[in-house]
Design a protein around this motif. Sequence first.
Motif, PDB file in Angstrom:
ATOM      1  N   ARG A 406       0.829  -1.196   0.000  1.00 46.27           N
ATOM      2  CA  ARG A 406       0.000   0.000   0.000  1.00 46.27           C
ATOM      3  C   ARG A 406       0.873   1.260   0.000  1.00 46.27           C
ATOM      4  N   ASP A 407       0.482   2.268  -0.757  1.00 44.31           N
ATOM      5  CA  ASP A 407       1.249   3.514  -0.813  1.00 44.31           C
ATOM      6  C   ASP A 407       1.342   4.134   0.575  1.00 44.31           C
ATOM      7  N   GLY A 408       2.560   4.536   0.932  1.00 44.87           N
ATOM      8  CA  GLY A 408       2.767   5.228   2.185  1.00 44.87           C
ATOM      9  C   GLY A 408       2.995   4.341   3.389  1.00 44.87           C
ATOM     10  N   VAL A 409       2.963   3.012   3.209  1.00 47.84           N
ATOM     11  CA  VAL A 409       3.169   2.111   4.344  1.00 47.84           C
ATOM     12  C   VAL A 409       4.630   2.159   4.792  1.00 47.84           C
ATOM     13  N   ARG A 410       4.838   2.337   6.074  1.00 46.20           N
ATOM     14  CA  ARG A 410       6.187   2.309   6.644  1.00 46.20           C
ATOM     15  C   ARG A 410       6.428   0.935   7.276  1.00 46.20           C
ATOM     16  N   LEU A 411       7.515   0.284   6.820  1.00 39.44           N
ATOM     17  CA  LEU A 411       7.867  -1.052   7.306  1.00 39.44           C
ATOM     18  C   LEU A 411       9.020  -0.968   8.297  1.00 39.44           C
ATOM     19  N   LEU A 442      16.122   7.383   5.561  1.00 42.05           N
ATOM     20  CA  LEU A 442      14.677   7.174   5.441  1.00 42.05           C
ATOM     21  C   LEU A 442      13.982   8.454   4.978  1.00 42.05           C
ATOM     22  N   LEU A 443      14.435   9.600   5.477  1.00 42.03           N
ATOM     23  CA  LEU A 443      13.843  10.868   5.087  1.00 42.03           C
ATOM     24  C   LEU A 443      14.062  11.149   3.608  1.00 42.03           C
ATOM     25  N   SER A 444      15.261  10.814   3.113  1.00 42.27           N
ATOM     26  CA  SER A 444      15.556  11.047   1.696  1.00 42.27           C
ATOM     27  C   SER A 444      14.704  10.173   0.789  1.00 42.27           C
ATOM     28  N   ARG A 445      14.282   9.016   1.303  1.00 44.17           N
ATOM     29  CA  ARG A 445      13.434   8.108   0.511  1.00 44.17           C
ATOM     30  C   ARG A 445      11.948   8.368   0.735  1.00 44.17           C
ATOM     31  N   GLU A 447      10.351   7.935   3.511  1.00 42.86           N
ATOM     32  CA  GLU A 447       9.787   6.899   4.380  1.00 42.86           C
ATOM     33  C   GLU A 447       9.787   7.315   5.846  1.00 42.86           C
ATOM     34  N   LEU A 448      10.009   8.594   6.104  1.00 39.10           N
ATOM     35  CA  LEU A 448      10.034   9.078   7.480  1.00 39.10           C
ATOM     36  C   LEU A 448       9.254  10.381   7.575  1.00 39.10           C
ATOM     37  N   ASP A 449       8.297  10.397   8.477  1.00 40.54           N
ATOM     38  CA  ASP A 449       7.582  11.625   8.820  1.00 40.54           C
ATOM     39  C   ASP A 449       8.304  12.239  10.020  1.00 40.54           C
ATOM     40  N   ALA A 487      14.348  -0.536  13.664  1.00 44.53           N
ATOM     41  CA  ALA A 487      13.056  -0.912  13.073  1.00 44.53           C
ATOM     42  C   ALA A 487      11.928  -0.019  13.567  1.00 44.53           C
ATOM     43  N   LEU A 488      12.084   0.576  14.755  1.00 42.28           N
ATOM     44  CA  LEU A 488      11.032   1.412  15.341  1.00 42.28           C
ATOM     45  C   LEU A 488      11.221   2.895  15.044  1.00 42.28           C
ATOM     46  N   LEU A 489      12.368   3.272  14.475  1.00 48.14           N
ATOM     47  CA  LEU A 489      12.765   4.668  14.324  1.00 48.14           C
ATOM     48  C   LEU A 489      11.676   5.524  13.677  1.00 48.14           C
ATOM     49  N   HIS A 490      11.055   5.031  12.597  1.00 48.60           N
ATOM     50  CA  HIS A 490      10.141   5.850  11.811  1.00 48.60           C
ATOM     51  C   HIS A 490       8.674   5.522  12.079  1.00 48.60           C
ATOM     52  N   ALA A 491       8.395   4.972  13.270  1.00 51.68           N
ATOM     53  CA  ALA A 491       7.015   4.660  13.676  1.00 51.68           C
ATOM     54  C   ALA A 491       6.291   3.870  12.584  1.00 51.68           C
ATOM     55  N   PRO A 492       6.731   2.627  12.329  1.00 56.68           N
ATOM     56  CA  PRO A 492       6.173   1.858  11.209  1.00 56.68           C
ATOM     57  C   PRO A 492       4.717   1.456  11.439  1.00 56.68           C
ATOM     58  N   HIS A 493       4.007   1.287  10.312  1.00 56.67           N
ATOM     59  CA  HIS A 493       2.652   0.732  10.358  1.00 56.67           C
ATOM     60  C   HIS A 493       2.686  -0.791  10.473  1.00 56.67           C
ATOM     61  N   LEU A 494       3.790  -1.392  10.004  1.00 55.07           N
ATOM     62  CA  LEU A 494       3.918  -2.851   9.973  1.00 55.07           C
ATOM     63  C   LEU A 494       5.299  -3.252  10.450  1.00 55.07           C
ATOM     64  N   LEU A 495       5.366  -4.135  11.457  1.00 53.98           N
ATOM     65  CA  LEU A 495       6.619  -4.701  11.954  1.00 53.98           C
ATOM     66  C   LEU A 495       6.759  -6.119  11.428  1.00 53.98           C
TER      67      LEU A 495
END
Length: 547
Positions: A406-411, A442-445, A447-449, A487-495
Amino acid sequence: MQLVATDLSYAYPEHPVLDRVDLRVTDGVRLGVVGENGSGKSTLLHLLAGDLPTQTGEVRRHGSVALVTQELHEEPGRTVGDLVEATLADLRALASELQRAAEAFDHERGDLRELGGLLGRVEHLAAWDADRRVDEALTRLGAVRDLDRRLDTLSVGQRYRVRLACRLAERADLLLLDEPTNHLDDSGVAYLTEQLRTWRGGVVLVTHDRELLDDVATAIYDLDPSMDGRPVLYGQPGYHSYRLGKAAMLARWQQRYRVEQERAEELWFRRDRSYEGLSDEWRPPKGSQKHRRGTRARIHVKAADRLVEKLGAEAVEVPPPPLELSFPDLPAMSPGWDPGEPLVELRSPRVEAPDGTAMLDLPGTRLAVPPSGRLLVVGPNGTGKSTALAALAGTAELARGARTLRDGVRLGVVAQERRTADGGGGAGRSGFDAYAAEALELLSRGELDPDHLVPVAALGLLTEEELERPLRELSVGQQRRFDVALALLHAPHLLILDEPTNHLSVDLVDALTLALQRTSAAVVVATHDRRMRADLADWPVLDLSRA
């Protein structure tokens, strides 16, 4: 067999790890060693084996010693067969020595005691049965049996199982094992448990596996600090007995500390009042024996100072609060998402090795992980658990099938082989620097808010002092903790977690299991840990042994 360590302490240039260790291991003793990551468990095994020179204290050994470490670095070109031959060489040499001695024995003037001692040693090691034992151990542990396979082409887990099989077949007088169940499935753990229960010598076992401690440990040695700053031996067998004993010790420590603090506050108050007596405002008017009163006040001050000093000399240290996992509040979805749409989906996945053999093949299978979903992946070694997780994470190329993210999903991904072990995540940098570098990547890609960045020091996984050190100087378990933090750095939606309990302390395993049950994020876990599987028994299960 006998192993005795007395007043053993050890410090690396950056920090001390062991302080005043006293332990004794004889035949039939199976000592479980526990403690927080970085407390010196692996270092202790190397000292007991003689691989590290002692700095203070001494280690006395009587009998042969075999050590299986967590980290196994093999020389290029060395094969499984080379390791097996090295294992059997001493046993075969002993059997040949007995045969020569028996053939040359002078029945009139020969020394029967010498021949009998040699025969007893051969029988103790069952040297004539060594080839069968090696083959059985390799088979039962699920290890590679192709003698021509190069060890440096095997995974960490495969190399560990080969090494463990050979060490078990050797029948050393003292067996030292560092996290032996990390790379074993249920059948392998059952075989290891059987071997340890019947081991004729002594065993020192570093493990986070709570079930294994229950099944085999005759006593537990905790390297975490106690009230007197020394490790503690809990003589009752079983993990639960150890937990009860440790909880009682901590309660006594904390109670004594509270009493000392209350007494200290009272004495500081008395001393402050005495100092007030020396102030100009306190002194009486001229001509009313001011010198006598001042002298008396100074006497009170000195008495109060002495009491405070005496208390400081006798007081216990503050009970060091153990690191407590502070799991972040992870999101289930981003605003505007449809809750009915999965975060990631796999359809009929097939992943192949370079030679074309299937590492994972699930024709007609749909794996979908919804927001806040749960999935427990189980199965014996070789069934493709790690490959399935890599396919979900998008790090394994599909030879067939499709993956939809899904678009925007952080893993957030924790692989079985640690990123910091091979330089990933900046093993030469400090934890703070490596964490910052990961955040920028992650920010450059995209994938980080930045509003959802999870500070590493707030997780309770590593202390600030540990995060300031280069990652390569951390213990294996501390590096594993750092990988969890990444793995927790960017507050993922899915671990997506592959064997998350490997190398972690027993306390952290308990806390992490509870956090995974409670988090709002979706979680996929592959694990051999029997206690964790029991704790997650209500999750949907993908059993690859039936796929």
